[in-house]
Design an enzyme around this catalytic site. Structure first.
Site, PDB file in Angstrom:
ATOM      1  N   ASP A 169      25.841  35.775  47.697  1.00 10.18           N
ATOM      2  CA  ASP A 169      27.076  36.046  46.961  1.00 10.18           C
ATOM      3  C   ASP A 169      26.785  37.071  45.870  1.00 10.18           C
ATOM      4  OD1 ASP A 169      29.967  35.009  46.220  1.00 10.18           O
ATOM      5  OD2 ASP A 169      28.850  35.116  44.334  1.00 10.18           O
ATOM      6  N   ASN A 177      35.401  44.657  40.164  1.00 10.86           N
ATOM      7  CA  ASN A 177      36.750  45.074  40.556  1.00 10.86           C
ATOM      8  C   ASN A 177      37.640  45.316  39.345  1.00 10.86           C
ATOM      9  OD1 ASN A 177      36.418  45.123  43.370  1.00 10.86           O
ATOM     10  ND2 ASN A 177      36.872  42.939  43.570  1.00 10.86           N
ATOM     11  N   HIS A 182      39.039  48.287  42.802  1.00 10.68           N
ATOM     12  CA  HIS A 182      38.665  47.755  44.118  1.00 10.68           C
ATOM     13  C   HIS A 182      37.941  48.763  45.013  1.00 10.68           C
ATOM     14  CE1 HIS A 182      40.487  43.745  43.861  1.00 10.68           C
ATOM     15  NE2 HIS A 182      41.386  44.316  43.080  1.00 10.68           N
ATOM     16  N   ASP A 186      34.586  47.813  46.907  1.00  7.31           N
ATOM     17  CA  ASP A 186      34.378  47.965  48.352  1.00  7.31           C
ATOM     18  C   ASP A 186      33.100  48.741  48.638  1.00  7.31           C
ATOM     19  OD1 ASP A 186      36.695  46.597  48.811  1.00  7.31           O
ATOM     20  OD2 ASP A 186      37.896  48.357  49.320  1.00  7.31           O
ATOM     21  N   GLU A 212      33.144  38.388  48.840  1.00  4.36           N
ATOM     22  CA  GLU A 212      31.889  39.013  48.436  1.00  4.36           C
ATOM     23  C   GLU A 212      30.695  38.179  48.869  1.00  4.36           C
ATOM     24  OE1 GLU A 212      33.342  36.651  44.800  1.00  4.36           O
ATOM     25  OE2 GLU A 212      34.232  37.886  46.364  1.00  4.36           O
TER      26      GLU A 212
END
Length: 293
Positions: A169, A177, A182, A186, A212
């Site tokens: 994680d 973010n 975002h 990404d 994530e």
């Protein structure tokens, strides 16, 4: 496991379709020339004819590393060469006006069928990868994850294999973010996925488990070895820098929970154990991995 991006994968599938069609046309022309006693292409009489047919020109110039390493793709090489060697024998016999023996014809027909089977298998593998791949990160998605894990659990129950799973994680990903947007988040996920893929064995599987989160399945592995691999990945990710469009860089860390698949347990239990180990890693300050007891 294919690691070509989605666009390239689509292009390769189209190329395989065209290759299958081209070799089908070549086969029909060979049969037509023999049955109807028509002039045949002299290039089919060359010792290296398999390099010069339309299919061969595609096959021997395919530069994708992942394709070159694929076992099915590799097996096509020998089958394709054999098809042309058998075709050459039939054409030589026919050109002398002699009857072709049923043994020679059967050898040719069987070689053609084996080549077709390998080509169809290659196409199936490519399509299966395409439809079960996360478009952002390039790793496998959750569609096939449980099915793959259950198949592996069957081997565990029969004591045929040992397998370890790990859940990774990204630490404080929401802050990434919220602070950078975002698109940057990404990009971070895509870079982490690429790094994980580069540092695993070809037969290890990586899935995008959550937003994530990634789940890694490592067959033929004991928990100590797997834990060491996850630690190296964790350390490597911590040293990575993702370059943003404004020229700045961002670094993140990951936490991980590792557990061994145990016989007579279900997959959900194993995932829960890995999740608990991941939670311990988070409570322990993040940027660490914990092995389930």
């Amino acid at each position: 496991m294919y690691r070509i991006n989605r666009e390239k994968l689509l292009a390769v599938i189209r190329e395989v379709d065209q290759a299958i069609y081209n070799h089908s046309q070549w086969y029909q022309n060979i049969i037509r020339s023999i049955v109807c006693r028509l002039p045949f292409d002299q290039r089919d009489m060359a010792e290296d004819a398999h390099h010069h047919c339309t299919f061969g020109q595609w096959y021997y110039h395919c530069s994708e590393k992942e394709m070159q390493e694929n076992k099915t793709f590799q097996s096509i090489r020998g089958e394709h060469k054999q098809v042309h060697a058998n075709a050459k024998l039939l054409l030589e016999t026919s050109s002398r006006g002699e009857a072709i023996s049923y043994i020679d014809y059967d050898n040719f027909a069987n070689a053609v069928e084996r080549l077709r089977l390998n080509l169809q298998t290659l196409k199936y593998e490519l399509e299966e990868t395409l439809y079960n791949r996360d478009p952002l990160t390039g790793v496998r998605n959750r569609i096939s994850m449980l099915s793959d894990l259950r198949k592996q659990m069957d081997l565990i129950d029969r004591h045929v294999d040992t397998t370890v799973i790990a859940i990774l994680d990204v630490d404080r990903f929401k802050q990434v973010n919220d602070t950078h947007g975002h698109p940057v988040g990404d990009l971070v996920l895509a870079n982490i996925a690429a790094y994980i893929l580069q540092h695993l064995r070809p037969y290890d599987n990586v899935y995008r488990y959550g937003g994530e989160e990634f789940l890694i399945m490592m067959p033929h592995t004991d928990v100590e070895t797997a834990a060491a691999v996850i630690e190296r990945i964790r350390e490597g990710v911590a040293q990575m820098q993702t370059h943003m469009h404004n020229g700045e860089t961002i670094s993140v860390t990951i936490s991980a929970g590792v557990t061994k698949l145990r016989d007579h347990h279900n997959i959900e239990t194993a995932i829960e154990e890995a999740d608990k180990a991941l939670y311990e890693a988070k409570l322990g300050g993040r940027n660490k991995s914990v092995v389930s007891a």
